[in-house]
Design a protein around this motif. Structure first.
Motif, short mmCIF file in Angstrom:
data_model
loop_
_atom_site.label_atom_id
_atom_site.label_comp_id
_atom_site.label_asym_id
_atom_site.label_seq_id
_atom_site.Cartn_x
_atom_site.Cartn_y
_atom_site.Cartn_z
N SER A 110 11.51 31.85 33.22
CA SER A 110 10.50 32.17 32.21
C SER A 110 10.29 33.67 32.19
O SER A 110 10.77 34.39 33.07
N ALA A 111 9.54 34.15 31.21
CA ALA A 111 9.24 35.58 31.15
C ALA A 111 8.47 36.02 32.39
O ALA A 111 8.67 37.12 32.89
N ALA A 112 7.60 35.15 32.90
CA ALA A 112 6.82 35.49 34.09
C ALA A 112 7.62 35.34 35.37
O ALA A 112 7.29 35.95 36.39
N SER A 113 8.67 34.53 35.33
CA SER A 113 9.48 34.27 36.53
C SER A 113 10.97 34.25 36.17
O SER A 113 11.65 33.23 36.34
N PRO A 114 11.52 35.38 35.69
CA PRO A 114 12.93 35.38 35.28
C PRO A 114 13.90 35.16 36.42
O PRO A 114 15.00 34.65 36.21
N GLU A 115 13.47 35.50 37.64
CA GLU A 115 14.36 35.32 38.80
C GLU A 115 14.64 33.85 39.09
O GLU A 115 15.57 33.52 39.83
N SER A 116 13.87 32.94 38.52
CA SER A 116 14.12 31.52 38.74
C SER A 116 15.16 30.96 37.78
O SER A 116 15.52 29.78 37.86
N GLY A 117 15.68 31.79 36.88
CA GLY A 117 16.76 31.35 36.00
C GLY A 117 18.01 31.06 36.80
O GLY A 117 18.30 31.74 37.79
N ALA A 118 18.76 30.07 36.38
CA ALA A 118 19.92 29.61 37.14
C ALA A 118 21.12 30.54 37.00
O ALA A 118 21.31 31.21 36.00
N THR A 119 21.92 30.53 38.05
CA THR A 119 23.28 31.08 38.00
C THR A 119 24.21 29.89 37.92
O THR A 119 24.16 29.00 38.79
N VAL A 120 25.03 29.85 36.87
CA VAL A 120 25.96 28.74 36.68
C VAL A 120 27.37 29.24 36.99
O VAL A 120 27.86 30.18 36.35
N VAL A 121 28.00 28.63 37.98
CA VAL A 121 29.35 28.99 38.39
C VAL A 121 30.30 27.96 37.79
O VAL A 121 30.16 26.76 38.04
N ILE A 122 31.27 28.44 37.00
CA ILE A 122 32.16 27.54 36.27
C ILE A 122 33.60 27.76 36.72
O ILE A 122 34.11 28.89 36.64
N ALA A 123 34.24 26.70 37.20
CA ALA A 123 35.67 26.77 37.55
C ALA A 123 36.48 26.78 36.26
O ALA A 123 36.23 25.97 35.36
N VAL A 124 37.42 27.73 36.15
CA VAL A 124 38.28 27.83 34.98
C VAL A 124 39.73 27.87 35.43
O VAL A 124 40.03 28.13 36.60
N GLU A 125 40.64 27.60 34.50
CA GLU A 125 42.07 27.67 34.82
C GLU A 125 42.47 29.07 35.21
O GLU A 125 43.27 29.28 36.12
N SER A 126 41.94 30.05 34.50
CA SER A 126 42.22 31.46 34.76
C SER A 126 41.12 32.28 34.12
O SER A 126 40.51 31.86 33.13
N VAL A 127 40.87 33.47 34.68
CA VAL A 127 39.88 34.36 34.07
C VAL A 127 40.53 35.26 33.01
O VAL A 127 39.87 36.13 32.44
N VAL A 128 41.80 35.02 32.72
CA VAL A 128 42.52 35.74 31.66
C VAL A 128 43.36 34.75 30.88
O VAL A 128 43.64 33.64 31.33
N GLY A 129 43.78 35.16 29.67
CA GLY A 129 44.75 34.38 28.91
C GLY A 129 44.18 33.30 28.02
O GLY A 129 44.94 32.51 27.46
N GLY A 130 42.87 33.25 27.84
CA GLY A 130 42.28 32.23 26.99
C GLY A 130 41.75 32.79 25.69
O GLY A 130 42.18 33.86 25.25
#
Length: 195
Positions: A110-130
């Protein structure tokens, strides 16, 4: 399916590996769209951020590939509570087919608690070439094309809604099997484009 109980008990990263993961994740979020290396390990590379960063006070949520069971390893290694996706501080998505749904339901803080926003880690085939997206904003020199392969294009539209109420929002980390990690924090504008 993971059945080795010794692997579950010994899953914690050592201090040196955890520090390297922390540094790479921080660099990735500080310099959006650039590739940074994660250290080698016996685990899927996309698990490393949660293994290094989660702790007893950090809710985690893991979306496994069908037939896998990494959640017990993460839970034992970090001591972090396993929670529903909307309550998690770290959401790890090993199944690319589920990534858009995870992004849609991750907690933006939230605006009052932005640090509680999630970090989403996504597995991908590659970080290039898409399919490329154009990144602009803090930490990006001008503009930069980021083209992860194996990403549902719907993620970018969904993400736009999840970061609309800045400073609330979610941060994304994309990780490929070779340990390349790329960050797209909530401060970055991501515009879909064509090749």
């Amino acid at each position: 399916m993971i059945t080795d109980t010794a692997a579950v008990r010994g899953a914690a990263l050592d201090a040196v590996a955890a520090q390297r993961v922390y540094r790479s994740a921080l660099e990735a979020l500080s310099r959006p769209g650039t590739v940074h290396p994660l250290p080698p390990s016996g685990y899927p590379a996309a698990l490393l951020p949660v293994l290094a960063l989660a702790d007893l006070d950090t809710g985690t949520h893991l979306v496994d590939l069908p037939g896998d069971a990494w959640e017990p390893i993460v839970e034992v290694a970090t001591g972090a509570p396993v929670v529903e996706v909307h309550a998690a501080r770290y959401v790890t998505v090993l199944d690319p087919a589920a990534a858009a749904d995870a992004v849609a339901h991750a907690h933006p803080g939230s605006a009052a608690s932005p640090e509680s926003g999630a970090t989403v880690v996504i597995a991908v085939e590659s970080v290039v070439g898409g399919d490329p997206v154009l990144l602009t904003g803090p930490g990006v020199a001008g503009e930069l094309l980021f083209a992860p392969r194996g990403v549902d294009p719907a993620i970018w539209t969904i993400r736009e809604g999840r970061v609309a109420d800045f400073p609330a929002g979610i941060d994304l980390l994309f990780v490929d099997p070779d340990g390349g990690i790329v960050g797209v924090p909530r401060t970055t504008t991501a515009t879909t484009t064509t090749r």
